[in-house]
Design an enzyme around this catalytic site. Structure first.
Site, PDB file in Angstrom:
ATOM      1  CB  CYS A   2      62.543  38.761  43.379  1.00  0.00           C
ATOM      2  SG  CYS A   2      62.809  39.495  44.970  1.00  0.00           S
ATOM      3  NE  ARG A  27      58.266  36.808  39.595  1.00  0.00           N
ATOM      4  CZ  ARG A  27      57.981  35.510  39.829  1.00  0.00           C
ATOM      5  NH1 ARG A  27      57.165  34.894  39.008  1.00  0.00           N
ATOM      6  NH2 ARG A  27      58.494  34.876  40.839  1.00  0.00           N
ATOM      7  CD1 TRP A  74      58.225  41.053  47.946  1.00  0.00           C
ATOM      8  CD2 TRP A  74      57.000  42.496  46.787  1.00  0.00           C
ATOM      9  NE1 TRP A  74      57.086  41.268  48.651  1.00  0.00           N
ATOM     10  CE2 TRP A  74      56.311  42.163  47.983  1.00  0.00           C
ATOM     11  CE3 TRP A  74      56.434  43.394  45.917  1.00  0.00           C
ATOM     12  CZ2 TRP A  74      55.071  42.704  48.294  1.00  0.00           C
ATOM     13  CZ3 TRP A  74      55.197  43.928  46.231  1.00  0.00           C
ATOM     14  CH2 TRP A  74      54.532  43.581  47.407  1.00  0.00           C
ATOM     15  CG  ASN A  98      62.081  35.126  43.578  1.00  0.00           C
ATOM     16  OD1 ASN A  98      61.762  35.738  44.594  1.00  0.00           O
ATOM     17  ND2 ASN A  98      61.221  34.487  42.819  1.00  0.00           N
ATOM     18  N   GLY A  99      63.834  34.882  46.626  1.00  0.00           N
ATOM     19  CA  GLY A  99      63.596  33.992  47.767  1.00  0.00           C
ATOM     20  C   GLY A  99      64.121  34.644  49.034  1.00  0.00           C
ATOM     21  CD  GLU A 478      37.626  35.847  44.126  1.00  0.00           C
ATOM     22  OE1 GLU A 478      38.211  35.704  45.217  1.00  0.00           O
ATOM     23  OE2 GLU A 478      38.173  36.340  43.117  1.00  0.00           O
ATOM     24  CE  LYS A 482      39.802  39.056  41.928  1.00  0.00           C
ATOM     25  NZ  LYS A 482      40.146  38.133  42.866  1.00  0.00           N
ATOM     26  CD  GLU A 485      42.666  40.976  44.535  1.00  0.00           C
ATOM     27  OE1 GLU A 485      43.876  40.784  44.692  1.00  0.00           O
ATOM     28  OE2 GLU A 485      41.891  40.087  44.167  1.00  0.00           O
ATOM     29  CG  HIS A 501      23.429  35.664  63.859  1.00  0.00           C
ATOM     30  ND1 HIS A 501      22.730  35.247  64.971  1.00  0.00           N
ATOM     31  CD2 HIS A 501      22.926  34.975  62.814  1.00  0.00           C
ATOM     32  CE1 HIS A 501      21.872  34.295  64.619  1.00  0.00           C
ATOM     33  NE2 HIS A 501      21.966  34.112  63.313  1.00  0.00           N
ATOM     34  CE  LYS A 600      48.266  36.308  38.772  1.00  0.00           C
ATOM     35  NZ  LYS A 600      46.805  36.467  39.007  1.00  0.00           N
TER      36      LYS A 600
HETATM   37  C1  AGP Z   1      43.556  37.021  44.206  1.00  0.00           C
HETATM   38  O1  AGP Z   1      42.992  38.003  43.357  1.00  0.00           O
HETATM   39  C2  AGP Z   1      44.877  37.459  44.796  1.00  0.00           C
HETATM   40  N1  AGP Z   1      45.787  37.826  43.799  1.00  0.00           N
HETATM   41  C3  AGP Z   1      45.416  36.439  45.795  1.00  0.00           C
HETATM   42  O2  AGP Z   1      44.454  36.276  46.816  1.00  0.00           O
HETATM   43  C4  AGP Z   1      45.774  35.046  45.226  1.00  0.00           C
HETATM   44  O3  AGP Z   1      44.604  34.352  44.902  1.00  0.00           O
HETATM   45  C5  AGP Z   1      46.523  34.262  46.320  1.00  0.00           C
HETATM   46  O4  AGP Z   1      47.727  34.943  46.617  1.00  0.00           O
HETATM   47  C6  AGP Z   1      46.839  32.823  45.915  1.00  0.00           C
HETATM   48  O5  AGP Z   1      47.685  32.807  44.791  1.00  0.00           O
HETATM   49  P1  AGP Z   1      47.887  31.415  44.002  1.00  0.00           P
HETATM   50  O6  AGP Z   1      46.556  31.010  43.461  1.00  0.00           O
HETATM   51  O7  AGP Z   1      48.891  31.734  42.930  1.00  0.00           O
HETATM   52  O8  AGP Z   1      48.408  30.410  45.001  1.00  0.00           O
END
Ligand code: AGP
Length: 605
Positions: A2, A27, A74, A98-99, A478, A482, A485, A501, A600
């Protein structure tokens, strides 16, 4: 997660609230709404879906008032619809939250059915009723009573038709105060307020702020007044805008070199690192004989790189933990352990809880965070900020390489103190680290051109393997994240040595393998033989390597970086993988900056 925005001043709050909510879209949300005080009445408009639906409603039935609150929701409790959208209202009081409130039943019993008729399925509505229940002419006092009943996490904006005040409440969810000229603001983070101010007060957990157009007062939950110094945030609006790129993600990949440079700036002097920020005495330094790093997602992959360099260069036993696992382990942390958390947003619930556990064990904590004044930053004993600037796209890119910059600085800092590198090695390490920002920019330029032409072919596959060894294994993880996601194509990161393996069974002509070829002879030959195994099974190969090894006959596509030492290769190898994922997702026409189901900042568990 949120987003909250609030305004009190002389202007009509509505356009400011709408612009603020737009700046919070990243967000992640599924509905939105605003409330304003208009001649002692609170007027509210809400809409499910995107903010444009809210704007349409306001166009048909305008609102005006110079005190107001807005929210992007959210959904956590209650489905994403208009009834459950915020602001949530009671008799005198209207709020945005928010929460997550964790003692809903207890509060309902406390309020008693007769008093308040529930309209929504949300936990947040109870906050409005609770404050209303305690309201007897002072909104501040009503809030100070209500917060002692609430359990869970809550950043709340509160208005009441009887008072020309805006109240903010902060507990385990982000909330900042923006300081204007004859006007003041609250918001979930600084981005929506940058067009109006760069002066902020960052609230800590357990604080309430009472605001009017000329005054800002902060109290703890016991009602004691708190003095808080003003923070000036050096982000301009432009930084938070797209700067001409099609998506924030491409802009943020383009900014990576500068973000790394800004993060290193002023923190290395004559092979000495972090002297200004970490004034640690030698006793403390000598006492550290173990490091534990906890993080989530991309930040966890940065933690894996941190583990590798701290263990191999600073010679300190280091582990990297997935925060959502670590926080339930009752891990054994003794007083000689340094606990590090890494988080771009500084608000990730699982990371925050891991930090809170470590603090409960009484051990020293250090956080590596991008968002200034965020909860994790304020909870840690020490904080090293990445200076990546606002990272708006959900997919983390420049924050990741800036996190690496901090980890390499920290490794230099420890290596020097613990004398694990001699003077020449310190010089060589520092020299190459300071070249990395330019090499990141060069890597971006080299690979950007290629991307437009390769997307049509590579966007047709449904499965990918990403393979790396040693320090490049986390980069394989990583790189795969990318792609997953933002393009919704399945991709799996694997240690290259693990191919035989199991994963090699997956190889066929519709499952490409992305190989990270290390710029070092030892690992190089093993990786080349892995590639031959894939090639002999008709698997298509994409290779990432330094320009020294450009001729890789087994690969149908070679993405190159400028040459660097193996130990620094993560900074450069990740850039082509970020661009590769971006170009495919963009070609497929997806909402690259707001991928489906993702937010985010994951501020709920
Ligand atoms: C990464 O591209 C994602 N958005 C997600 O994995 C993110 O890295 C993760 O939620 C951690 O967020 P933070 O670094 O704000 O703690």
């Amino acid at each position: 997660m949120c987003g909250i925005v609030g305004y009190i001043g002389k202007k009509n709050a509505v356009p400011l609230l709408i612009e603020g909510l737009k700046a919070l879209e990243y967000r992640g949300y599924d509905s939105s709404g605003i409330s304003v005080i208009d001649k002692k009445e609170i007027k509210t408009t809400k809409a499910s879906g995107k903010i444009i639906n809210l704007i349409d409603k306001l166009f048909k039935k305008p609102l005006s008032g110079n005190i107001g609150i807005g929210h992007t929701r959210w959904a956590t409790h209650g489905e994403p619809n208009e009834i459950n959208a915020h602001p949530q209202q009671s008799k005198e009081v209207t709020i945005v939250h928010n929460g997550i409130i964790e003692n809903v039943e207890e509060i309902e019993i406390f309020l008693g059915e007769k008093e308040y008729e529930r309209k929504s399925q949300t936990d947040s509505e109870l906050i409005a009723h609770l404050i209303d229940y305690f309201y007897n002419g002072s909104l501040l006092n009503a809030c100070l009573k209500a917060v002692h009943i609430l359990n869970g996490s809550f950043a709340v904006g509160v208005i009441c038709k009887q008072e020309k005040k805006l109240i903010g409440i902060k507990y385990k969810s982000p909330l900042v105060v923006g300081i204007g000229d004859g006007e003041n603001f609250i918001a979930s983070d600084v981005a929506p307020l940058l067009p109006y101010t760069n002066k902020f007060l960052f609230l800590d957990d357990g604080e309430v702020t009472e605001i009017d157009e000329n005054n800002i007062k902060i109290y703890d939950f016991q009602g004691n007044k708190i003095k808080r110094s003003v923070s000036v945030v050096d982000w301009t609006r432009e930084q938070a805008e797209k700067g001409g790129y099609k998506h924030f993600m491409l802009k943020e990949i383009a900014e990576e070199g500068d973000a790394a440079r800004n993060t290193l700036l002023g923190r290395i002097d004559d092979n000495l690192a972090l002297q200004e920020e970490l004034k640690w005495n030698t006793n403390f330094m000598d006492s550290i004989n173990r490091i534990v790093i906890a993080a989530c997602g991309t930040s966890y992959y940065a933690a894996l790189i941190g583990r590798y360099i701290l263990q191999n260069i600073a010679k300190i036993p280091t582990t990297a933990e997935i925060a959502s696992e670590f926080r339930y382990e009752n891990a054994l942390l003794d007083k000689n352990t340094l606990f590090i958390v890494i988080s771009q947003s500084g608000e990730t619930a699982d990371t925050l809880e891991s930090l809170s556990y470590a603090k409960s064990q009484g051990i020293p904590t250090l956080s590596i965070v991008n968002v200034q004044g965020s909860s994790i930053a304020r909870m840690s004993d020490y904080v090293l900020y990445t200076h990546a600037g606002p990272e708006v796209s959900v997919a983390s890119t420049k924050a990741f390489t800036s996190q690496l910059a901090i980890l390499y600085l920290f490794t230099l800092f420890l290596s020097r103190t613990k004398k694990t590198l001699n003077n020449q090695q310190l010089k060589d390490y520092t020299k190459e680290l300071l070249k990395i920002p330019d090499k990141i920019n060069e890597t971006f330029e080299i690979n950007l051109q290629k991307m437009q032409s390769i997307a049509p072919h590579y966007s047709q596959f449904k499965n990918y393997l990403y393979l790396g060894r040693g320090i490049l294994y986390p980069i394989a993880l990583e790189g795969a994240l990318k792609l997953k996601e933002i393009s919704y194509i399945h991709a799996e990161g694997y240690a290259a040595g693990e191919m035989k393996h199991g994963p090699i069974a997956l190889i066929d002509k519709v499952t490409p393998s992305v190989f990270l070829i290390p710029p070092s002879s030892l690992l190089l030959n093993k990786t080349l033989s892995n590639m031959k195994e894939v090639n002999s099974r008709k698997g298509e190969i994409i290779a990432v390597t330094t320009d020294k090894f450009e001729k890789i006959e087994d690969a149908s596509l070679v993405l190159t970086t400028p040459s660097t030492d193996l130990i620094f290769s993560p900074f450069l190898y990740i850039v082509p993988l970020q661009l590769f994922a971006y170009s495919i997702a963009s070609y497929l026409g997806y909402d690259v900056d707001h991928p489906r189901n993702l937010a985010k900042s994951v501020t709920v568990e």
